[in-house]
Design a protein around this motif. Structure first.
Motif, PDB file in Angstrom:
ATOM      1  N   VAL A 172      18.050  41.688  51.122  1.00  0.00           N
ATOM      2  CA  VAL A 172      19.488  41.782  50.829  1.00  0.00           C
ATOM      3  C   VAL A 172      20.122  42.823  51.756  1.00  0.00           C
ATOM      4  N   ARG A 173      19.422  43.922  51.952  1.00  0.00           N
ATOM      5  CA  ARG A 173      19.927  44.961  52.869  1.00  0.00           C
ATOM      6  C   ARG A 173      20.058  44.398  54.278  1.00  0.00           C
ATOM      7  N   GLN A 174      19.083  43.616  54.703  1.00  0.00           N
ATOM      8  CA  GLN A 174      19.129  43.025  56.048  1.00  0.00           C
ATOM      9  C   GLN A 174      20.365  42.142  56.222  1.00  0.00           C
ATOM     10  N   LYS A 175      20.627  41.312  55.189  1.00  0.00           N
ATOM     11  CA  LYS A 175      21.772  40.386  55.273  1.00  0.00           C
ATOM     12  C   LYS A 175      23.068  41.166  55.519  1.00  0.00           C
ATOM     13  N   LEU A 176      23.229  42.212  54.757  1.00  0.00           N
ATOM     14  CA  LEU A 176      24.456  43.002  54.861  1.00  0.00           C
ATOM     15  C   LEU A 176      24.529  43.784  56.166  1.00  0.00           C
ATOM     16  N   CYS A 177      23.399  44.443  56.486  1.00  0.00           N
ATOM     17  CA  CYS A 177      23.401  45.303  57.675  1.00  0.00           C
ATOM     18  C   CYS A 177      23.523  44.466  58.951  1.00  0.00           C
ATOM     19  N   HIS A 178      22.951  43.274  58.945  1.00  0.00           N
ATOM     20  CA  HIS A 178      23.078  42.448  60.147  1.00  0.00           C
ATOM     21  C   HIS A 178      24.542  42.158  60.439  1.00  0.00           C
ATOM     22  N   LYS A 179      25.290  41.856  59.378  1.00  0.00           N
ATOM     23  CA  LYS A 179      26.700  41.498  59.575  1.00  0.00           C
ATOM     24  C   LYS A 179      27.585  42.705  59.876  1.00  0.00           C
ATOM     25  N   TYR A 180      27.348  43.772  59.121  1.00  0.00           N
ATOM     26  CA  TYR A 180      28.299  44.895  59.159  1.00  0.00           C
ATOM     27  C   TYR A 180      27.808  46.113  59.943  1.00  0.00           C
ATOM     28  N   GLU A 181      26.537  46.098  60.369  1.00  0.00           N
ATOM     29  CA  GLU A 181      26.055  47.258  61.133  1.00  0.00           C
ATOM     30  C   GLU A 181      25.443  46.828  62.476  1.00  0.00           C
ATOM     31  N   PHE A 182      24.496  45.864  62.437  1.00  0.00           N
ATOM     32  CA  PHE A 182      23.779  45.527  63.672  1.00  0.00           C
ATOM     33  C   PHE A 182      24.645  44.694  64.635  1.00  0.00           C
ATOM     34  N   TYR A 183      25.375  43.731  64.108  1.00  0.00           N
ATOM     35  CA  TYR A 183      26.217  42.910  64.999  1.00  0.00           C
ATOM     36  C   TYR A 183      27.297  43.772  65.663  1.00  0.00           C
ATOM     37  N   PRO A 184      27.974  44.644  64.909  1.00  0.00           N
ATOM     38  CA  PRO A 184      28.933  45.542  65.579  1.00  0.00           C
ATOM     39  C   PRO A 184      28.252  46.414  66.634  1.00  0.00           C
ATOM     40  N   MET A 185      27.017  46.830  66.344  1.00  0.00           N
ATOM     41  CA  MET A 185      26.276  47.679  67.287  1.00  0.00           C
ATOM     42  C   MET A 185      26.036  46.913  68.598  1.00  0.00           C
ATOM     43  N   ASN A 186      25.699  45.627  68.472  1.00  0.00           N
ATOM     44  CA  ASN A 186      25.364  44.811  69.651  1.00  0.00           C
ATOM     45  C   ASN A 186      26.571  44.206  70.336  1.00  0.00           C
ATOM     46  N   PHE A 187      27.561  43.799  69.544  1.00  0.00           N
ATOM     47  CA  PHE A 187      28.665  43.016  70.119  1.00  0.00           C
ATOM     48  C   PHE A 187      30.049  43.611  69.883  1.00  0.00           C
ATOM     49  N   GLY A 188      30.107  44.663  69.101  1.00  0.00           N
ATOM     50  CA  GLY A 188      31.411  45.299  68.862  1.00  0.00           C
ATOM     51  C   GLY A 188      32.273  44.577  67.843  1.00  0.00           C
ATOM     52  N   VAL A 189      31.713  43.595  67.139  1.00  0.00           N
ATOM     53  CA  VAL A 189      32.496  42.926  66.078  1.00  0.00           C
ATOM     54  C   VAL A 189      31.648  42.767  64.825  1.00  0.00           C
ATOM     55  N   ILE A 190      32.319  42.746  63.683  1.00  0.00           N
ATOM     56  CA  ILE A 190      31.635  42.481  62.414  1.00  0.00           C
ATOM     57  C   ILE A 190      31.374  40.978  62.340  1.00  0.00           C
ATOM     58  N   ALA A 191      30.157  40.606  61.935  1.00  0.00           N
ATOM     59  CA  ALA A 191      29.815  39.173  61.875  1.00  0.00           C
ATOM     60  C   ALA A 191      30.125  38.594  60.494  1.00  0.00           C
TER      61      ALA A 191
END
Ligand code: SF4
Ligand code: SF4
Length: 341
Positions: free
Chosen positions: A294-313
């Motif tokens: 569950v943490r992965q699902k959230l962090c991928h969208k709101y933390e990791f994607y912004p880190m990689n692409f500069g946008v929230i997924a």
């Protein structure tokens, strides 16, 4: 640039005209489930819908199951046969602003980072005709992600319901060229434009669910190791995967081979980080516990994607809230992060 308009009763003619050049897809029900399906040449009842489909448009570009290639083995070794390339030009009519934005988010993975040979030809060939939501679901929160229910920069043409007609705005050069070659449109008047502006403003105000996305990536980072919090958050999730499979920005897939004697087919099909087997490896499973997934699902969208692409997924489409069988609500979780920045 002057806008155009079309009477609602003439949309059938418009789609028929476009059908001569494109394969037209419209919001439609398949086995009772709303999706973007090939227009049957008759039905325009989807014009009375004012919300997004259950199956997101990603299915038109990254199908739930997709053949990658066929292979055959003989004495000389393996022979690979690639699927025939699609020559047709799709046109999606009625895509919602949140879902069009989701495609722009997917592009960052399938186009900008890695040129996916299955996704790209479909994506590059497709014309998108947006239709504004005038009555969003109460689970929608697109405005918190910088979007608007009735405006979009991610489509070629944008339609707004102004009563008996749709106002048509040209967003891209592709949209402009399409309008030029389309007959039966009428130039919009100043009152039409003013009415469209008002419709958009009203629709915007109707999205009342909101989250504060400011520093959300930093908040997630700072509570990443808070196991008690994540266990509490994940408690009622049953790991069905619906929220990810039907999320318009989730793109994980699994690859499998189907082999009969010496012939086989390689497929890819949607997968979910919510499934316990998703990260299963011979030696270990780093996300065996549900709270980690569950943490992965959230962090991928709101933390990791912004880190990689500069946008929230996440586009705030609300599907993961509406379709979760146990009412797990992403906005409640994002609002309750215990972290301080
Ligand atoms: S849809 Fe709900 S129950 Fe299913 S995986 Fe997502 S949060 Fe869990
Ligand atoms: S996380 Fe939920 S609200 Fe955000 S895009 Fe995916 S399904 Fe929509």
């Amino acid at each position: 640039m002057a806008n155009n308009k079309i009477s609602k009763k003439d949309v059938h003619k418009l789609l028929s005209q476009w059908s001569k050049e494109f394969i037209v897809f419209v919001p439609s029900k398949e086995n009772g489930v709303a999706t973007l399906a090939r227009w049957d040449g008759k039905d325009t009842s989807f014009l009375d819908w004012y919300r997004n489909t259950v199956i997101p448009p990603k299915a038109n570009f990254l199908p739930q199951v997709e053949e990658m290639f066929r292979f055959q083995k003989d004495k000389a070794g393996y022979h690979i046969e690639l699927p025939a390339s699609d020559e047709y030009k799709p046109l999606i009519f009625g895509i919602r602003p949140c879902d069009a934005n989701a495609l722009a988010i997917l592009d960052m993975t399938f186009k900008d980072t890695h040129e996916d040979p299955y996704y790209l030809p479909k994506r590059n060939n497709t014309v998108l005709i947006g239709l504004g939501c005038t009555s969003p679901y109460d689970s929608c929160f697109c405005t918190s992600l910088g979007l608007s229910p009735a405006e979009s920069a991610d489509v070629d043409l944008m339609l707004t319901d102004i009563g008996d007609e749709f106002l048509i705005e040209e967003v891209t050069e592709t949209g402009k060229a399409l309008v030029t070659q389309t007959s039966g449109l009428e130039e919009a008047t100043e009152p039409d434009n003013a009415q469209a502006k008002e419709v958009k403003a009203v629709a915007y105000r109707k999205v009342t669910r909101r989250i504060d996305t400011g520093d959300i990536d930093k908040k997630l980072l700072s509570c990443f190791e808070n196991e008690d919090y994540w266990e509490k958050v994940a408690a009622k999730c049953i790991s069905c995967g619906i929220c990810t499979l039907l999320c318009p920005t989730c793109y994980c897939f699994d690859i499998s081979d189907e082999l009969v004697k010496q012939q086989g087919t390689r497929f890819r099909c949607w997968d979910s980080c919510g499934f316990p087997t998703y990260t299963k490896m011979p030696m270990e499973n780093p996300r065996e516990e549900k709270w980690r997934r569950v943490r992965q699902k959230l962090c991928h969208k709101y933390e990791f994607y912004p880190m990689n692409f500069g946008v929230i997924a996440c586009t705030g489409c609300g599907r993961c809230i509406r379709l979760c069988p146990v009412n797990w609500d992403i906005t409640q979780t994002l609002d309750s992060l215990p972290a301080k920045v």
